[in-house]
Structures are given as structure tokens and as C-alpha cells.
Design a protein around this motif. Structure first.
Motif, PDB file in Angstrom:
ATOM      1  N   LEU A  35      -1.086  -0.636  -5.001  1.00  9.53           N
ATOM      2  CA  LEU A  35      -0.258  -0.862  -3.817  1.00  9.53           C
ATOM      3  C   LEU A  35       0.596  -2.122  -3.974  1.00  9.53           C
ATOM      4  O   LEU A  35       1.758  -2.147  -3.551  1.00  9.53           O
TER       5      LEU A  35
ATOM      6  N   TYR B  40       4.713   6.309  -5.166  1.00 11.76           N
ATOM      7  CA  TYR B  40       3.301   6.368  -5.505  1.00 11.76           C
ATOM      8  C   TYR B  40       3.056   7.175  -6.775  1.00 11.76           C
ATOM      9  O   TYR B  40       2.134   6.876  -7.538  1.00 11.76           O
TER      10      TYR B  40
ATOM     11  N   ILE C  85      -4.051   6.860  -3.619  1.00  8.94           N
ATOM     12  CA  ILE C  85      -3.372   5.663  -3.109  1.00  8.94           C
ATOM     13  C   ILE C  85      -2.964   5.864  -1.659  1.00  8.94           C
ATOM     14  O   ILE C  85      -3.183   4.982  -0.812  1.00  8.94           O
TER      15      ILE C  85
ATOM     16  N   ARG D 239      -4.626   3.882   1.455  1.00  8.12           N
ATOM     17  CA  ARG D 239      -3.690   3.095   2.271  1.00  8.12           C
ATOM     18  C   ARG D 239      -3.858   3.419   3.745  1.00  8.12           C
ATOM     19  O   ARG D 239      -3.913   2.521   4.595  1.00  8.12           O
TER      20      ARG D 239
ATOM     21  N   CYS E 287       2.936   2.211   8.097  1.00 10.34           N
ATOM     22  CA  CYS E 287       3.040   1.954   6.654  1.00 10.34           C
ATOM     23  C   CYS E 287       4.021   0.822   6.374  1.00 10.34           C
ATOM     24  O   CYS E 287       3.775  -0.027   5.505  1.00 10.34           O
TER      25      CYS E 287
END
Length: 283
Positions: free
Chosen positions: A45, A55, A68, A72, A246
Motif C-alpha cells: 500500500l 494494485y 491488497i 485495505r 479510500c
């Protein structure tokens, strides 16, 4: 035992992993596939934040893109990044001292080609999708509050939300400045801004519209420098996240990295420790 760390990512990673909540194992037979270590995912990340790659590009044989994204989202739900920023700012305030009596704020527009919840038509990029960050810093340029919004939102309309977040942060830090001053550019020279600052007992230092004012006036240059620091992260310079949560996650992670880097650089001139870097120019 050294008080100041010798690297940037290592103490951030250790604190981040320490803040992770305990994960209960609910599978009756355990887990058929071993869970990838959180440190491995965290490093991917950070790589995505710094480089701006997707990603799929940062994934490899040790960690897939799906892992990932899933990890996250778990960390966003747990609010770990917010606790990390609070811990980093507390450490900086204890060792160096946050200079919250003289604040500076400004907006910064970046690209957001993927659209999403924090995106609007950019007035400086031919109406393309863009993201605006309302940035509030202390007098040295430490990013204390960053609020994302659409690029078509005017700077002065984001200021109340930014100051509300700042008031909440100072309560958590236990460092509430008395009668702070706030430096702003001419984009905030509106009567509602003066009224709002007066209600909050904040002294305004606002450049007048229609007059040429040097950026060095009243310390406004520090927030411009902070915007440049933020734009050094590829993920923030060209935001491809569609969800607000995000976007805020990566903003908080970038805030932690910038704060720790500034802590090491400033401590380099005043402290000595065994693993002290040879130069204050740490990347």
C-alpha cells in the motif's frame, strides 16, 4: 536506545501494525491457506501511495491485488489510519512541538480521472474530473487536517469543515491553541469567512482580492510547500480511488509519512543517536 528513528517507513509500519485490532479466527479447522502478513500488505500500500501504480502493478507472487484491496478495506473499517495520524502527531508534538498558534490553509486541485465520491469538474483542467484538498497546516507546514472534496468546490466553503476537523483533532491531542492566527490567500476574502473565524476566536490574516500579495506574506508559503509534499505521492497527484474512505485512507497515510520525515529532519540538527542518518535529506 535511540529516541528518534533512523528511517521513515519502519516506525510507521510498526505503529500501524500495533494499532491493528485482534483478528478472531472463526474457521472450524483454522485456515487452509496461510494469511499473508499485514506487514507485507502494508508495504504494498505504501508502494501504491508513493508510485501511484494500480494494485495489479504493485502485486506480486507474495501478495495479490485482491488481498491488497480486501486488507485495505478491513483497515479502513477499523479506522487504523486515523489512529496512526493521531499517534504520529502526538509524537511530533511531544518531541518537537506543533506550532498551532499560527496556522495556514489553502486548497489544491489534482487529477482524478476515475471519478468517484470526492470528484468534480476541475476549473483549471478544462472541466475534467478533479479532486480538491483543503489543507490546514501549522506554522512549519505539518499537515494537521486534510479534507477531500470535488475540484469545483470553492476554497472558502470548505474552510468550516476543515476547522471543525481541526477543533476535534486538538481536543484529542490535548493541545488546544488559544487565539490562533490563520493565514489565507485572496480566495478566502469573503464576509462569511470573517464571521466564521470570529465565532471561533481565530485571528484572520487574509490577502485582499484584487491586490498582488507575495506568497511569503503572513507565512502562507508553508501550506504551499505542504501541498507540494503531498503531490510528491503519485496516488495523491493522480487519484484513482472512487470511494471517499479510500481517498482519506491514503491522505492519512501520506500525512503520517510527511510528519515522521519532518520529525527526523528537525531532530537531526538537535539530537544525536547511534543510527543517526549521515544527512538530513531523508527520502
Amino acid at each position: 536506545m535511540s529516541v528518534v528513528p533512523a528511517s521513515i517507513i519502519t516506525p510507521i509500519r510498526e505503529e500501524f501494525l500495533r494499532l491493528l485490532p485482534a483478528r478472531p479466527v472463526t474457521h472450524p479447522l483454522g485456515c487452509h491457506n496461510p494469511r499473508i502478513e499485514d506487514a507485507v500488505v502494508f508495504d504494498r500500500l505504501v508502494l501504491a501511495l508513493v508510485s501511484g501504480m494500480g494494485y495489479e502493478r504493485v502485486a506480486d507472487g507474495a501478495c495479490s491485488a485482491t488481498t491488497i484491496r480486501r486488507r485495505r478495506d478491513e483497515w479502513i473499517t477499523a479506522g487504523v489510519a486515523g489512529h496512526l495520524v493521531l499517534a504520529v502527531l502526538r509524537a511530533y508534538d511531544q518531541m518537537v512541538g506543533l506550532e498551532l498558534e499560527d496556522l495556514a490553509a489553502d486548497g489544491c486541485i489534482t487529477k482524478a480521472p476515475a471519478g468517484g465520491e470526492c470528484v468534480g469538474r476541475s476549473p483549471v483542467d478544462r472541466g475534467k474530473q478533479g479532486l480538491k484538498r483543503s489543507q490546514l497546516t501549522d506554522s512549519y507546514g505539518i499537515p494537521v487536517v486534510t479534507v477531500p472534496a470535488g475540484a469545483n468546490i470553492r476554497d472558502h466553503t470548505l474552510l468550516p469543515q476543515t476547522l471543525d476537523a481541526f477543533a476535534e483533532l486538538t481536543e484529542q491531542l490535548g493541545h488546544v491553541p488559544q487565539h490562533p492566527a490563520l493565514s489565507l490567500d485572496a480566495g478566502y476574502d469573503y464576509q462569511p469567512v470573517y464571521c466564521n473565524l470570529a465565532e471561533r476566536d481565530i485571528t484572520p490574516r487574509i490577502s485582499k482580492r484584487g491586490t498582488k500579495t507575495p506568497i511569503q506574506t503572513d507565512g502562507r508559503w508553508v501550506v504551499e510547500r505542504t501541498n507540494s509534499w503531498m503531490n510528491n505521492f503519485g496516488r495523491l497527484r493522480r487519484n484513482t480511488e472512487r470511494r471517499r474512505a479510500c481517498t482519506e485512507f491514503f491522505l492519512q497515510l501520506a500525512t503520517a509519512i510527511i510528519t515522521v520525515r519532518s520529525l527526523i529532519r528537525r531532530a537531526w540538527y538537535t539530537h544525536r543517536w547511534d543510527s543517526r542518518p549521515a544527512s538530513p535529506r531523508i527520502r
